[in-house]
Design a protein around this motif. Sequence first.
Motif, mmCIF file in Angstrom:
data_model
loop_
_atom_site.group_PDB
_atom_site.id
_atom_site.type_symbol
_atom_site.label_atom_id
_atom_site.label_comp_id
_atom_site.label_asym_id
_atom_site.label_seq_id
_atom_site.Cartn_x
_atom_site.Cartn_y
_atom_site.Cartn_z
ATOM 1 N N ASP B 444 6.564 1.932 9.565
ATOM 2 C CA ASP B 444 7.413 1.515 10.685
ATOM 3 C C ASP B 444 8.899 1.857 10.540
ATOM 4 O O ASP B 444 9.628 1.782 11.526
ATOM 5 N N HIS B 445 9.335 2.216 9.337
ATOM 6 C CA HIS B 445 10.749 2.603 9.217
ATOM 7 C C HIS B 445 11.036 3.865 10.033
ATOM 8 O O HIS B 445 12.169 4.114 10.424
ATOM 9 N N LEU B 446 9.979 4.652 10.313
ATOM 10 C CA LEU B 446 10.149 5.864 11.115
ATOM 11 C C LEU B 446 10.661 5.543 12.514
ATOM 12 O O LEU B 446 11.393 6.331 13.106
ATOM 13 N N SER B 447 10.267 4.390 13.039
ATOM 14 C CA SER B 447 10.700 4.019 14.392
ATOM 15 C C SER B 447 12.216 3.856 14.440
ATOM 16 O O SER B 447 12.847 4.163 15.458
ATOM 17 N N PHE B 448 12.801 3.360 13.352
ATOM 18 C CA PHE B 448 14.261 3.215 13.270
ATOM 19 C C PHE B 448 14.905 4.583 13.011
ATOM 20 O O PHE B 448 15.896 4.953 13.648
ATOM 21 N N ASP B 449 14.318 5.298 12.063
ATOM 22 C CA ASP B 449 14.836 6.620 11.709
ATOM 23 C C ASP B 449 14.901 7.531 12.941
ATOM 24 O O ASP B 449 15.810 8.350 13.073
ATOM 25 N N ALA B 450 13.933 7.364 13.846
ATOM 26 C CA ALA B 450 13.835 8.237 15.022
ATOM 27 C C ALA B 450 15.037 8.100 15.953
ATOM 28 O O ALA B 450 15.313 8.996 16.740
ATOM 29 N N VAL B 451 15.748 6.963 15.895
ATOM 30 C CA VAL B 451 16.949 6.818 16.737
ATOM 31 C C VAL B 451 18.213 6.756 15.878
ATOM 32 O O VAL B 451 19.239 6.223 16.297
ATOM 33 N N GLY B 452 18.097 7.310 14.665
ATOM 34 C CA GLY B 452 19.284 7.431 13.819
ATOM 35 C C GLY B 452 19.709 6.137 13.144
ATOM 36 O O GLY B 452 20.823 6.049 12.624
ATOM 37 N N LEU B 453 18.828 5.147 13.133
ATOM 38 C CA LEU B 453 19.154 3.912 12.417
ATOM 39 C C LEU B 453 18.682 4.027 10.971
ATOM 40 O O LEU B 453 17.664 4.676 10.697
ATOM 41 N N PRO B 454 19.408 3.412 10.032
ATOM 42 C CA PRO B 454 19.048 3.557 8.616
ATOM 43 C C PRO B 454 17.829 2.708 8.261
ATOM 44 O O PRO B 454 17.959 1.535 7.914
ATOM 45 N N GLY B 455 16.654 3.294 8.386
ATOM 46 C CA GLY B 455 15.394 2.619 8.067
ATOM 47 C C GLY B 455 14.792 3.197 6.799
ATOM 48 O O GLY B 455 14.761 4.417 6.633
ATOM 49 N N PHE B 456 14.326 2.307 5.921
ATOM 50 C CA PHE B 456 13.882 2.754 4.594
ATOM 51 C C PHE B 456 12.557 2.110 4.205
ATOM 52 O O PHE B 456 12.307 0.938 4.496
ATOM 53 N N GLN B 457 11.757 2.873 3.529
ATOM 54 C CA GLN B 457 10.510 2.372 2.921
ATOM 55 C C GLN B 457 10.708 2.406 1.408
ATOM 56 O O GLN B 457 11.274 3.354 0.870
ATOM 57 N N PHE B 458 10.243 1.360 0.726
ATOM 58 C CA PHE B 458 10.346 1.333 -0.729
ATOM 59 C C PHE B 458 9.282 2.234 -1.368
ATOM 60 O O PHE B 458 8.230 2.480 -0.783
ATOM 61 N N ILE B 459 9.596 2.703 -2.567
ATOM 62 C CA ILE B 459 8.594 3.397 -3.402
ATOM 63 C C ILE B 459 7.760 2.324 -4.091
ATOM 64 O O ILE B 459 8.316 1.444 -4.746
ATOM 65 N N GLN B 460 6.442 2.387 -3.931
ATOM 66 C CA GLN B 460 5.575 1.376 -4.549
ATOM 67 C C GLN B 460 4.546 2.039 -5.457
ATOM 68 O O GLN B 460 4.065 3.128 -5.160
ATOM 69 N N ASP B 461 4.194 1.355 -6.533
ATOM 70 C CA ASP B 461 3.091 1.856 -7.362
ATOM 71 C C ASP B 461 1.851 2.025 -6.495
ATOM 72 O O ASP B 461 1.511 1.124 -5.716
ATOM 73 N N PRO B 462 1.168 3.160 -6.642
ATOM 74 C CA PRO B 462 0.034 3.406 -5.720
ATOM 75 C C PRO B 462 -1.170 2.485 -5.945
ATOM 76 O O PRO B 462 -1.901 2.216 -4.998
ATOM 77 N N LEU B 463 -1.361 2.018 -7.171
ATOM 78 C CA LEU B 463 -2.545 1.200 -7.486
ATOM 79 C C LEU B 463 -3.804 1.868 -6.918
ATOM 80 O O LEU B 463 -3.974 3.068 -7.062
ATOM 81 N N ASP B 464 -4.667 1.104 -6.246
ATOM 82 C CA ASP B 464 -5.916 1.694 -5.715
ATOM 83 C C ASP B 464 -5.865 1.843 -4.197
ATOM 84 O O ASP B 464 -6.902 1.795 -3.527
ATOM 85 N N TYR B 465 -4.640 2.037 -3.697
ATOM 86 C CA TYR B 465 -4.455 2.085 -2.236
ATOM 87 C C TYR B 465 -5.251 3.222 -1.604
ATOM 88 O O TYR B 465 -5.947 3.021 -0.604
ATOM 89 N N SER B 466 -5.150 4.420 -2.168
ATOM 90 C CA SER B 466 -5.813 5.557 -1.520
ATOM 91 C C SER B 466 -7.296 5.641 -1.864
ATOM 92 O O SER B 466 -8.061 6.276 -1.145
ATOM 93 N N THR B 467 -7.711 5.000 -2.945
ATOM 94 C CA THR B 467 -9.118 5.127 -3.366
ATOM 95 C C THR B 467 -10.006 4.014 -2.846
ATOM 96 O O THR B 467 -11.184 4.228 -2.576
ATOM 97 N N ARG B 468 -9.436 2.797 -2.744
ATOM 98 C CA ARG B 468 -10.296 1.644 -2.469
ATOM 99 C C ARG B 468 -9.875 0.768 -1.298
ATOM 100 O O ARG B 468 -10.721 0.059 -0.754
ATOM 101 N N THR B 469 -8.603 0.750 -0.940
ATOM 102 C CA THR B 469 -8.205 -0.313 -0.013
ATOM 103 C C THR B 469 -7.704 0.159 1.350
ATOM 104 O O THR B 469 -7.996 -0.480 2.358
ATOM 105 N N HIS B 470 -6.975 1.245 1.385
ATOM 106 C CA HIS B 470 -6.311 1.689 2.612
ATOM 107 C C HIS B 470 -7.334 2.023 3.690
ATOM 108 O O HIS B 470 -8.038 3.019 3.604
#
Lengths: 517, 517
Positions: B444-470
């Motif tokens: 969702d930070h992209l929605s802010f970035d799209a109108v030039g607002l400073p929107g940021f996503q944190f870097i997070q440890d991936p854990l099993d996000y792509s393999t098991r949960t996402h």
Amino acid sequence: MNNVLLLALAVATLLPLPGRAQQAEKLDQAMLDKIRDEGLNRSKVMETAFYLTDVSGPRLAGSAGLQRANEWTRQQLAAWGLQNASIEPWGTFGRGWDIEKSYVAMTAPYYHALLGAPKAWTPSTNGSVKKSVVVVKAAVEADLAQYQGKLRDKIVLTEVAMPPKLTFEPDARRYTDDELKKLAEAPAAAAAAPADAERLAARRAQAVLRAKMADFYLSEGAVAVLSSRAGSDGTFFTSNGAPYAPDAKPVLPEMEMAPEDLLRLTRLAEAGVPVEIELETRTRFQTQDLKGYNVVAEIPGTDRKLKSEIVMLGGHLDSWHAATGATDNAAGCAVMMEAVRILKVAGVQPRRTIRIALWGEEEQGLHGSKNYVKNHFGDPATMKMLPDHAKVAAYFNLDNGAGKIRGIYAQGNEAAVPIFTDWLKPFADLGATTVTLRNTGGTDHLSFDAVGLPGFQFIQDPLDYSTRTHHTNMDTYERLPANDLKQAAVVVAAFVYNAAMRDQKLPRKPLPAAKPQ
Amino acid sequence: MNNVLLLALAVATLLPLPGRAQQAEKLDQAMLDKIRDEGLNRSKVMETAFYLTDVSGPRLAGSAGLQRANEWTRQQLAAWGLQNASIEPWGTFGRGWDIEKSYVAMTAPYYHALLGAPKAWTPSTNGSVKKSVVVVKAAVEADLAQYQGKLRDKIVLTEVAMPPKLTFEPDARRYTDDELKKLAEAPAAAAAAPADAERLAARRAQAVLRAKMADFYLSEGAVAVLSSRAGSDGTFFTSNGAPYAPDAKPVLPEMEMAPEDLLRLTRLAEAGVPVEIELETRTRFQTQDLKGYNVVAEIPGTDRKLKSEIVMLGGHLDSWHAATGATDNAAGCAVMMEAVRILKVAGVQPRRTIRIALWGEEEQGLHGSKNYVKNHFGDPATMKMLPDHAKVAAYFNLDNGAGKIRGIYAQGNEAAVPIFTDWLKPFADLGATTVTLRNTGGTDHLSFDAVGLPGFQFIQDPLDYSTRTHHTNMDTYERLPANDLKQAAVVVAAFVYNAAMRDQKLPRKPLPAAKPQ
């Protein structure tokens, strides 16, 4: 194994080793080449595995699935030209059991279908039931008192023994060179017998408590039990305990659940959120035929003097019920069947008779193989031997999952080590290199070992056997890597052929003492 | 990060760095200590996560579960003392949808319960149906012709896109020092935009084919469809495509299946074994209220000049439907809620207003945040800005699973890098060390970035996000490691506090060009 060792082995096949008392094994290289060619290039092992898993279905002891597998394997072995293919009863096992319906969902606080399977040999629910839940936590019997009068018409949620954890280790792995080296150097005594005894005692105590809890739930008028042992991510382990005896005490319907699902229900109930479960299990007991069976078939020996002797190979055909028992142990059976198919296609004329046995009722205590040995060779309780005890040249077993063969457990049989070492040499390039003196447990070769017959289990790459497949709902055809099974069939076929052609039977350990039961 | 770098950072907090143009950030260490103490020692993040996941249930856009979560979060934020807590409609989304029954089993050649879930927004079956199957394989539309006249009254088995494989890699992992170092050094342009474009095009082509196939199955009179995208071992991924528009074309009932189960059915059918499926799905469409919602609440600013400015933080409350959306994105919402709870308990008197937003309908295209930004700040299609566009100091987002924070994506905002670098220093011991210029997508930070607002996503440890949960059926409460969420809440609370207290708003990138849609 590293390359230096590989080279040493290659040299050893050409030159006699100084200081080695024993004569090198004579190997029929032309036949070994044929075996390898057929096994690696025209394998049918995956087709066989498909019929054992997908087509037969789950193969619980006494189930319709195991009957289908018995019938199909007997026919297939005969179709490949084996002789005396038969489904041989070994004695009385107990009741057969099949699942006809299995559905469990949470219907309050909101709907969510849940993942579980009826525990083997549990009865049906009274149609579809919708009931609220009670969480029961009891470490000792006395803890049950607090639930008196609170379970009537409820579904009992029991404690999850092993909640899932994040796994930073791979599910599947192969033995490293280093691990194989350690295995090769390990003494026979390295099998951890005392720890096993302790673990067995703890298990027995747990089983006693579980039985008391089951009685309590029943006498308190609960409707069903949801339980969970281990697993994660949609994998769950099925249970070992099961009242298959025809006169077993009644128990409640019980589902083994994915831990995530049972933990969710438990957390909700403990937070005071009313939880309602809809549950329908319909299970069918089969009591017409209480016998257990093994499937056996032979490639008859051709040597006038030796053909009455037998080389046996086997795996167990029965499985647990929540999946199709692919790695435990359709894999072993498919490989053993493929090994004899390869030998037939290769046109072997074995001196000794080769006999394949696909055991029944292994999961409940090696019943099929134990009783086969007792019926044919001798009784470990009395150590009274039958005449055929003298005829067994060797028994080879495969039941440690679907991983390729990395070597063999010599099961404390020191005289067998140099023989197996020689037999493995042609398969170093396929990764099968290691002979260990160590004994290994839990599989049907123990039934032979118990009466002093030379029974052996191969060393197999562990893959995901302990994490994902062994006794789980996810032990399915997908878990079978074709190349591993092809390799295993080739190595087994060679070992069986060598044992059938050798001048002498395989050396035996001293007879063990009788173990009255 | 290695120890030498850690030491360098520690020193950097004490000494001005030569050659650094910018003034070091002023940090309120006493307040940061309070935040850390409350967040690490008296955390409520797991309790919050429990209410978001287990108690609310799956939170598909428009579902009853998302309504429950909206209501609970609004109440909870108000109970913690936040102001203006409200469930704010953002516009029209589409139909709500909930599962009321989901059951699928193979009933021939033998009974086996199967693992699957209705695809989102698919209709109910006509009660419980028992039908035979047809395997359909089509790479292009023309391939469908061969199935004409063959699907009436059948259940269609579609191809499994990604059959399961043995996994020799761990399901879960954390970023290594080396990976973080590479991230820190990566230029903003490193985000692989062309590959994404290609992938998007391929996806779009697939979606077109899938829609044509769906029409074909319907017009040919098939009863239902079983499909599978990916997964293994009991984990399966749910689908992105979903006709939630009120005027969406009708489709057949469709189940997303565990690949193992669908592959078994397919192998059996292709081998000529008659397969029968019993299927019952009951789904409820909600068309009374087609609006989408975000939950917002504030800690009002206290500085006369700055209190009209806002620092925002958020995650999305909606999830997919086959599990409770624990890592996607109850984790992010629980952490953001915990961050404002910590700030309230720590007694902050922020100069700027702090506003938390829990977005709806993210999974269907960031709808909640996009429309919130359009309603409050400006429209990226025209780049016509609203007055509050000038008031936004920063937006912080958390939506890459449940892993702890390892740093932050500066999203190509070079001027933000030294600020974030300073802000992270107090958290090096908690593993949060890395500022990367790189942009990251999908949240969702992209929605802010799209109108030039400073929107940021944190870097997070991936854990099993792509393999098991996402987006899987196994995105449950168990997947949430408490220590990771606690750490993340502390870091977020500090960032939000810093942004609320800083003399200047966070620097902005140049306004992007309008992107007519």
